[in-house]
Enzyme design. Structure first.
Site, PDB file in Angstrom:
ATOM      1  N   VAL A  12      38.232  37.179  34.452  1.00 56.48           N
ATOM      2  CA  VAL A  12      37.733  38.083  35.525  1.00 56.48           C
ATOM      3  C   VAL A  12      38.813  38.395  35.584  1.00 56.48           C
ATOM      4  O   VAL A  12      40.382  38.647  35.366  1.00 56.48           O
ATOM      5  CB  VAL A  12      38.286  37.220  36.999  1.00 56.48           C
ATOM      6  CG1 VAL A  12      37.843  37.540  38.030  1.00 56.48           C
ATOM      7  CG2 VAL A  12      37.202  35.251  36.260  1.00 56.48           C
ATOM      8  N   GLY A  42      39.278  42.092  33.723  1.00 58.96           N
ATOM      9  CA  GLY A  42      40.194  42.489  32.668  1.00 58.96           C
ATOM     10  C   GLY A  42      41.370  42.175  33.051  1.00 58.96           C
ATOM     11  O   GLY A  42      41.024  41.214  32.109  1.00 58.96           O
ATOM     12  N   GLU A  94      27.966  44.876  29.749  1.00 60.73           N
ATOM     13  CA  GLU A  94      27.328  43.520  29.298  1.00 60.73           C
ATOM     14  C   GLU A  94      26.428  43.756  28.106  1.00 60.73           C
ATOM     15  O   GLU A  94      25.814  44.551  28.233  1.00 60.73           O
ATOM     16  CB  GLU A  94      27.090  42.452  30.440  1.00 60.73           C
ATOM     17  CG  GLU A  94      27.598  41.696  30.836  1.00 60.73           C
ATOM     18  CD  GLU A  94      29.193  41.781  30.642  1.00 60.73           C
ATOM     19  OE1 GLU A  94      29.031  40.923  29.557  1.00 60.73           O
ATOM     20  OE2 GLU A  94      30.220  41.806  30.727  1.00 60.73           O
ATOM     21  N   ASP A 128      27.286  39.335  36.762  1.00 57.88           N
ATOM     22  CA  ASP A 128      28.913  39.168  36.287  1.00 57.88           C
ATOM     23  C   ASP A 128      29.800  38.831  37.381  1.00 57.88           C
ATOM     24  O   ASP A 128      30.554  38.631  37.852  1.00 57.88           O
ATOM     25  CB  ASP A 128      29.016  40.789  35.311  1.00 57.88           C
ATOM     26  CG  ASP A 128      30.193  40.658  34.911  1.00 57.88           C
ATOM     27  OD1 ASP A 128      30.924  39.495  33.979  1.00 57.88           O
ATOM     28  OD2 ASP A 128      31.047  41.101  35.647  1.00 57.88           O
ATOM     29  N   LYS A 185      32.707  35.680  37.952  1.00 52.86           N
ATOM     30  CA  LYS A 185      33.423  35.776  38.644  1.00 52.86           C
ATOM     31  C   LYS A 185      34.027  35.282  39.556  1.00 52.86           C
ATOM     32  O   LYS A 185      35.449  34.944  39.725  1.00 52.86           O
ATOM     33  CB  LYS A 185      34.590  38.216  38.216  1.00 52.86           C
ATOM     34  CG  LYS A 185      33.925  37.785  36.802  1.00 52.86           C
ATOM     35  CD  LYS A 185      33.774  39.452  37.152  1.00 52.86           C
ATOM     36  CE  LYS A 185      33.940  39.839  35.377  1.00 52.86           C
ATOM     37  NZ  LYS A 185      33.818  41.124  35.080  1.00 52.86           N
ATOM     38  N   GLY A 219      37.001  46.630  29.738  1.00 51.67           N
ATOM     39  CA  GLY A 219      37.471  48.011  28.634  1.00 51.67           C
ATOM     40  C   GLY A 219      38.633  46.907  27.103  1.00 51.67           C
ATOM     41  O   GLY A 219      38.904  45.850  27.545  1.00 51.67           O
TER      42      GLY A 219
HETATM   43  N1  HSE Z   1      30.647  43.631  31.686  1.00 51.29           N
HETATM   44  C1  HSE Z   1      32.076  43.725  32.240  1.00 51.29           C
HETATM   45  C2  HSE Z   1      32.269  44.489  33.515  1.00 51.29           C
HETATM   46  C3  HSE Z   1      32.629  43.808  31.435  1.00 51.29           C
HETATM   47  O1  HSE Z   1      31.727  45.658  33.388  1.00 51.29           O
HETATM   48  O2  HSE Z   1      33.097  44.623  34.266  1.00 51.29           O
HETATM   49  C4  HSE Z   1      33.971  42.855  32.119  1.00 51.29           C
HETATM   50  O3  HSE Z   1      34.339  41.767  32.732  1.00 51.29           O
END
Ligand code: HSE
Length: 404
Positions: free
Chosen positions: A127, A129, A185, A196, A200, A297
């Site tokens: 969650v 990054g 993703e 996504d 999270k 990233g």
């Molecule tokens: N695809 C996700 C995003 C990657 O863009 O936030 C990070 O969890």
């Protein structure tokens, strides 16, 4: 020396190897022992890669090697990640993952196995990054009753919305760039349809409540219906549109939703742009806190994975109290949540003003030049009420919820 195996050598997995290599001295000094990657599991070969000799294709090599104490899962997706993670825990290995799909779908079971086996199952990178979010929530804020978690939790969609709003890029152009930058993703539907973000916010809500949250129960709407015209109105209104994941936990009631949200300039999330994520956490004692940083990233996400590996390496012989239990959290339906509404109507504002105000009460009207349409911003009402009263209008072209 502590040996680890990395499963999945894509953007995040290769980032983990890079962070471990580049920061080896500080990592070793802080952990008290060196962490060494012994195997990299992937279907592919990586000729010329500094770690090419570590690449294996058979998970059982990791499972059966007693030297491997930490397994890192950066494959993404539920299967086969679930099978490998479960087998790793059952084989007595700690697991660190960046995989929110896995944690949201199978976290309850995997946390339980880790507890029973005296192991750790950590997922800071799943969650936000590179933003430290899960550890502050479960550590520094452990004495709080969390009453709200709201924010921008997907870098790809925030990048796309920013490029549409500020550079007039099309949805497709911005998505392509987000893919090139390694934010999206494998299946970008997960990003743009809000799945996504849904996973999270479900993970964060489960951590805050201590109960399992079924992400399939969360009202989820993505950004595919947001258009450049919406941003023209938003600019005129001094607002912006962001994909929100939000969870409110008060008086024993928990409501969670994911949807595009129109917000005003005064909102601290207004200026969160590009790949950045920002999460507002409200505790009953600490008040409101903001967490901000790169939400996706290679290096930021890998850095969070490595921090989990270090925490694991410093707690090899015990399970740290963490996560949530098997009891499932009941969620209040989105119909009970209050929003304002940004609505675009066909026709001319002056012709429909009376009819609209008779139904919605006082609203703010906004028009763009040379358009056979106009927009309004309503006051606050429950979703249930909105659905009931808006059914009278067949000429609503667009609806975006708002927090103004
Ligand atoms: N695809 C996700 C995003 C990657 O863009 O936030 C990070 O969890």
């Amino acid at each position: 020396m502590i040996y680890a195996a990395v499963m999945g050598y894509g953007t995040i997995g290769s980032g983990v190897a890079e962070v471990l290599e580049k920061n080896r001295d500080v990592i070793t000094a802080r952990t008290g022992e060196e962490i060494q990657v012994k195997y990299i599991l992937d279907l592919r070969e990586f000729p010329g890669d500094p770690n090419e000799d570590k690449v294996i294709h058979d998970f059982s090599v990791i499972e059966q090697d007693d030297d491997v104490k930490i397994v890192v899962e950066t494959m993404g997706g539920v299967r086969p990640a679930y099978d490998f993670v479960k087998a790793s825990l059952l084989a007595g290995k700690h697991v660190v993952t960046s995989n929110k799909a896995l944690v949201a779908a199978c976290g309850t079971e995997l946390l339980q196995i880790a507890r029973e086996k005296g192991l750790n199952f950590f997922f800071e990178a799943s969650v936000g990054g590179g933003i430290p979010l899960i550890r502050p929530l479960t550590g520094a804020l452990a004495g709080e009753r969390i009453v709200e978690i709201s924010g921008i939790l997907n870098g790809t969609t925030n990048y796309i919305l920013t490029k549409m709003a500020k550079e007039g890029q099309t949805f497709e152009e911005a998505l392509r760039k987000a893919q090139e930058l390694g934010y999206a993703e494998r299946n970008p539907e997960s990003d743009v349809e809000g799945y996504d973000t849904c996973r999270k916010i479900s993970i964060l809500t489960a951590l805050a409540t201590g109960r399992e949250v079924n992400y399939e129960d969360v009202y989820t709407e993505g950004i595919t219906a947001v258009t450049d015209t919406d941003f023209k109105y938003a600019a005129k209104l001094g607002t912006s549109v962001k994909l929100f994941g939000s969870s409110r936990m008060e008086d024993g009631k928990v409501s969670v939703f994911v949807c595009p949200m129109m917000i005003a300039q005064e909102n601290p999330l207004f200026s969160v742009n590009d790949v950045f994520n920002a999460v507002m956490v409200k505790g009953n004692m600490a008040g409101t806190l903001m967490f901000y940083g790169s939400g996706a990233g290679k290096r930021p996400t890998a850095s969070a994975v490595v921090a989990d590996m270090m925490e694991t390496a410093m707690n090899m012989n015990r399970n740290l109290p963490f996560g949530w239990g098997a009891e499932r959290q009941t969620l209040t339906p989105v119909e009970k949540t209050e929003f304002s509404y940004f609505l675009r109507f066909e026709g001319k504002a002056q012709e429909k003003k009376a009819e609209i105000e008779a139904v919605f009460g006082p609203v703010r009207f906004v028009e763009l030049p040379d358009m056979d349409e106009f927009a309004v911003l309503t006051g606050s009402m429950t979703e249930e009420h909105y659905r009931k009263i808006s059914a009278a209008f067949s000429d609503i072209r667009q609806m975006i919820r708002a927090q103004i």
